[in-house]
Scaffold this motif. Structure first.
Motif, PDB file in Angstrom:
ATOM      1  N   LEU A  94       0.791  -1.462   0.164  1.00 14.06           N
ATOM      2  CA  LEU A  94      -0.331   0.266  -0.706  1.00 14.06           C
ATOM      3  C   LEU A  94       0.417   1.149  -0.021  1.00 14.06           C
ATOM      4  N   ALA A  95       0.590   2.048  -0.956  1.00 15.37           N
ATOM      5  CA  ALA A  95       1.506   3.626  -0.475  1.00 15.37           C
ATOM      6  C   ALA A  95       1.032   4.240   0.608  1.00 15.37           C
ATOM      7  N   ALA A  96       2.249   5.235   0.992  1.00 17.90           N
ATOM      8  CA  ALA A  96       1.547   5.890   1.901  1.00 17.90           C
ATOM      9  C   ALA A  96       0.505   6.590   2.313  1.00 17.90           C
ATOM     10  N   GLY A  97      -0.416   6.928   2.451  1.00 19.61           N
ATOM     11  CA  GLY A  97      -1.911   7.300   2.394  1.00 19.61           C
ATOM     12  C   GLY A  97      -2.507   7.087   3.964  1.00 19.61           C
ATOM     13  N   SER A  98      -3.756   7.345   3.975  1.00 21.25           N
ATOM     14  CA  SER A  98      -4.758   7.073   4.765  1.00 21.25           C
ATOM     15  C   SER A  98      -6.170   6.333   3.886  1.00 21.25           C
ATOM     16  N   TYR A  99      -6.206   4.839   5.143  1.00 23.58           N
ATOM     17  CA  TYR A  99      -6.835   3.731   4.596  1.00 23.58           C
ATOM     18  C   TYR A  99      -8.517   3.415   5.181  1.00 23.58           C
ATOM     19  N   LYS A 100      -9.183   3.061   4.948  1.00 22.87           N
ATOM     20  CA  LYS A 100     -10.390   3.041   5.866  1.00 22.87           C
ATOM     21  C   LYS A 100     -10.982   1.312   5.900  1.00 22.87           C
ATOM     22  N   VAL A 101     -11.161   1.429   7.038  1.00 17.82           N
ATOM     23  CA  VAL A 101     -11.483  -0.061   7.038  1.00 17.82           C
ATOM     24  C   VAL A 101     -13.559   0.032   7.759  1.00 17.82           C
ATOM     25  N   THR A 102     -14.003  -0.434   5.763  1.00 19.25           N
ATOM     26  CA  THR A 102     -15.660  -0.917   6.550  1.00 19.25           C
ATOM     27  C   THR A 102     -15.771  -2.377   6.769  1.00 19.25           C
ATOM     28  N   TYR A 103     -16.662  -2.489   7.863  1.00 22.03           N
ATOM     29  CA  TYR A 103     -17.353  -4.366   7.278  1.00 22.03           C
ATOM     30  C   TYR A 103     -18.836  -3.928   8.198  1.00 22.03           C
ATOM     31  N   ARG A 104     -19.322  -5.173   8.021  1.00 19.95           N
ATOM     32  CA  ARG A 104     -21.234  -5.584   8.689  1.00 19.95           C
ATOM     33  C   ARG A 104     -20.883  -7.062   8.507  1.00 19.95           C
ATOM     34  N   VAL A 105     -20.894  -7.429   9.867  1.00 18.36           N
ATOM     35  CA  VAL A 105     -21.093  -9.562  10.017  1.00 18.36           C
ATOM     36  C   VAL A 105     -22.800  -9.091  10.566  1.00 18.36           C
ATOM     37  N   VAL A 106     -22.944 -10.370  10.473  1.00 15.58           N
ATOM     38  CA  VAL A 106     -24.052 -10.731  11.117  1.00 15.58           C
ATOM     39  C   VAL A 106     -23.668 -11.534  12.273  1.00 15.58           C
ATOM     40  N   SER A 107     -23.725 -11.646  14.009  1.00 14.54           N
ATOM     41  CA  SER A 107     -23.651 -12.322  14.269  1.00 14.54           C
ATOM     42  C   SER A 107     -24.519 -14.152  14.226  1.00 14.54           C
ATOM     43  N   ALA A 108     -24.025 -14.513  15.045  1.00 17.75           N
ATOM     44  CA  ALA A 108     -25.047 -15.978  15.041  1.00 17.75           C
ATOM     45  C   ALA A 108     -25.990 -15.262  16.196  1.00 17.75           C
ATOM     46  N   ASP A 109     -26.067 -14.831  16.301  1.00 14.21           N
ATOM     47  CA  ASP A 109     -28.091 -14.668  16.797  1.00 14.21           C
ATOM     48  C   ASP A 109     -28.366 -13.427  15.872  1.00 14.21           C
ATOM     49  N   SER A 110     -28.749 -13.132  15.223  1.00 22.90           N
ATOM     50  CA  SER A 110     -28.689 -12.710  13.540  1.00 22.90           C
ATOM     51  C   SER A 110     -28.705 -11.562  13.757  1.00 22.90           C
ATOM     52  N   HIS A 111     -27.942 -10.906  14.689  1.00 23.43           N
ATOM     53  CA  HIS A 111     -27.710  -8.963  15.163  1.00 23.43           C
ATOM     54  C   HIS A 111     -26.814  -8.915  13.988  1.00 23.43           C
ATOM     55  N   PRO A 112     -27.270  -7.513  13.235  1.00 17.69           N
ATOM     56  CA  PRO A 112     -26.037  -7.581  12.445  1.00 17.69           C
ATOM     57  C   PRO A 112     -24.535  -5.848  13.490  1.00 17.69           C
ATOM     58  N   ILE A 113     -24.002  -6.288  12.861  1.00 14.29           N
ATOM     59  CA  ILE A 113     -22.845  -5.185  13.233  1.00 14.29           C
ATOM     60  C   ILE A 113     -22.162  -4.590  12.435  1.00 14.29           C
ATOM     61  N   SER A 114     -22.422  -2.920  12.672  1.00 17.69           N
ATOM     62  CA  SER A 114     -21.087  -2.984  11.149  1.00 17.69           C
ATOM     63  C   SER A 114     -20.832  -1.620  12.396  1.00 17.69           C
ATOM     64  N   GLY A 115     -19.954  -1.341  10.901  1.00 16.01           N
ATOM     65  CA  GLY A 115     -18.375   0.086  11.681  1.00 16.01           C
ATOM     66  C   GLY A 115     -17.821   0.507  11.050  1.00 16.01           C
ATOM     67  N   ALA A 116     -16.642   1.652  10.921  1.00 18.42           N
ATOM     68  CA  ALA A 116     -15.646   2.251  10.277  1.00 18.42           C
ATOM     69  C   ALA A 116     -14.071   2.637  11.150  1.00 18.42           C
ATOM     70  N   THR A 117     -13.247   1.828  10.974  1.00 17.93           N
ATOM     71  CA  THR A 117     -11.662   2.317  11.950  1.00 17.93           C
ATOM     72  C   THR A 117     -11.399   3.097  10.231  1.00 17.93           C
ATOM     73  N   ALA A 118     -10.795   3.999  10.528  1.00 20.79           N
ATOM     74  CA  ALA A 118      -9.252   3.798  10.081  1.00 20.79           C
ATOM     75  C   ALA A 118      -7.852   4.013  10.254  1.00 20.79           C
ATOM     76  N   PHE A 119      -6.591   3.786   9.588  1.00 22.73           N
ATOM     77  CA  PHE A 119      -5.207   4.302  10.113  1.00 22.73           C
ATOM     78  C   PHE A 119      -4.537   4.829   8.785  1.00 22.73           C
ATOM     79  N   SER A 120      -3.345   4.495   8.812  1.00 24.29           N
ATOM     80  CA  SER A 120      -2.456   5.168   8.098  1.00 24.29           C
ATOM     81  C   SER A 120      -1.088   4.695   7.897  1.00 24.29           C
ATOM     82  N   ILE A 121      -0.378   4.208   6.261  1.00 29.68           N
ATOM     83  CA  ILE A 121       0.518   3.928   6.457  1.00 29.68           C
ATOM     84  C   ILE A 121       1.797   5.225   5.712  1.00 29.68           C
ATOM     85  N   THR A 122       3.317   5.361   7.025  1.00 26.79           N
ATOM     86  CA  THR A 122       3.741   6.705   6.691  1.00 26.79           C
ATOM     87  C   THR A 122       5.295   6.224   5.502  1.00 26.79           C
ATOM     88  N   GLY A 123       5.398   5.087   5.683  1.00 27.29           N
ATOM     89  CA  GLY A 123       6.633   4.164   5.007  1.00 27.29           C
ATOM     90  C   GLY A 123       6.479   4.316   3.822  1.00 27.29           C
TER      91      GLY A 123
END
Length: 202
Positions: A94-123
């Motif tokens: 990955l080139a240096a810069g900012s990256y976003k992780v988005t996720y959506r899963v369904v748990s064993a009890d059929s409850h959806p979980i979603s969200g987003a986080t971020a990280f960056s590459i500096t090297g």
């Protein structure tokens, strides 16, 4: 006396039952425990994978995780789930810069979980993690300094605070359940005592 005691006691019992019913669904829902790289991490090189850990198993048929760059281009998305852990391999540097992780899963009890986080590459965005670790560079890079080594190590673990992106908040603590059960037991005992006293009174 019997009516005077029974009214408040029954009201207390009803309130405690309502509280227990209200918090039960919240405690049953799954939630994100940790993610690597953690939210806001700054990495000297490309991570080999993105790992999400939940508090219970997720349904592998309903798992979507995407890693996108600053322009919204997907750079990794082949997620696999095993139990409570979801892994997304990052196969290309990955080139240096900012990256976003988005996720959506369904748990064993059929409850959806979603969200987003971020990280960056500096090297160096061209070198792979292996090459960066074995090939010396003519100019100092973040991966060659002790400070960068600390930065590289910090994203390897993360605490439950990274779960702020989780749409399903965590359930109540064990202390809350102890208090609820104790309150219910006290209320039931008070009702029984009031009824017995009423029967024994002339």
């Amino acid at each position: 006396m019997r009516l005077t005691l029974r009214g408040p006691v029954l009201l207390l019992l009803t309130a405690l039952l309502g509280l227990s019913v209200g918090i039960l669904p919240a405690s049953a829902h799954s939630r994100l425990l940790s993610i690597t790289p953690k939210d806001g991490a700054s990495l000297p090189t490309t991570p080999t994978e993105v790992v999400l850990t939940f508090n219970e198993a997720v349904n592998p048929q309903f798992v979507t995780v995407r890693v996108t760059d600053g322009e919204g281009t997907v750079v990794a998305e082949d997620a696999t789930a095993e139990g409570a852990q979801v892994t997304v391999p990052v196969t290309e540097p990955l080139a240096a810069g900012s990256y976003k992780v988005t996720y959506r899963v369904v748990s064993a009890d059929s409850h959806p979980i979603s969200g987003a986080t971020a990280f960056s590459i500096t090297g160096d965005g061209v070198a792979s993690p292996t090459a960066a670790a074995t090939t010396p560079s003519a100019s100092p890079t973040p991966s060659a300094s002790p400070e960068s080594s600390s930065a590289a190590g910090s994203p390897s673990t993360t605490d439950a605070a990274s779960d702020t992106q989780d749409s399903g908040s965590g359930g109540p603590s064990a202390l809350v359940w102890v208090l609820v059960v104790a309150g219910l037991a006290a209320a039931v005992a008070a009702v029984l005592y009031a009824v017995r006293s009423g029967r024994e009174s002339p």
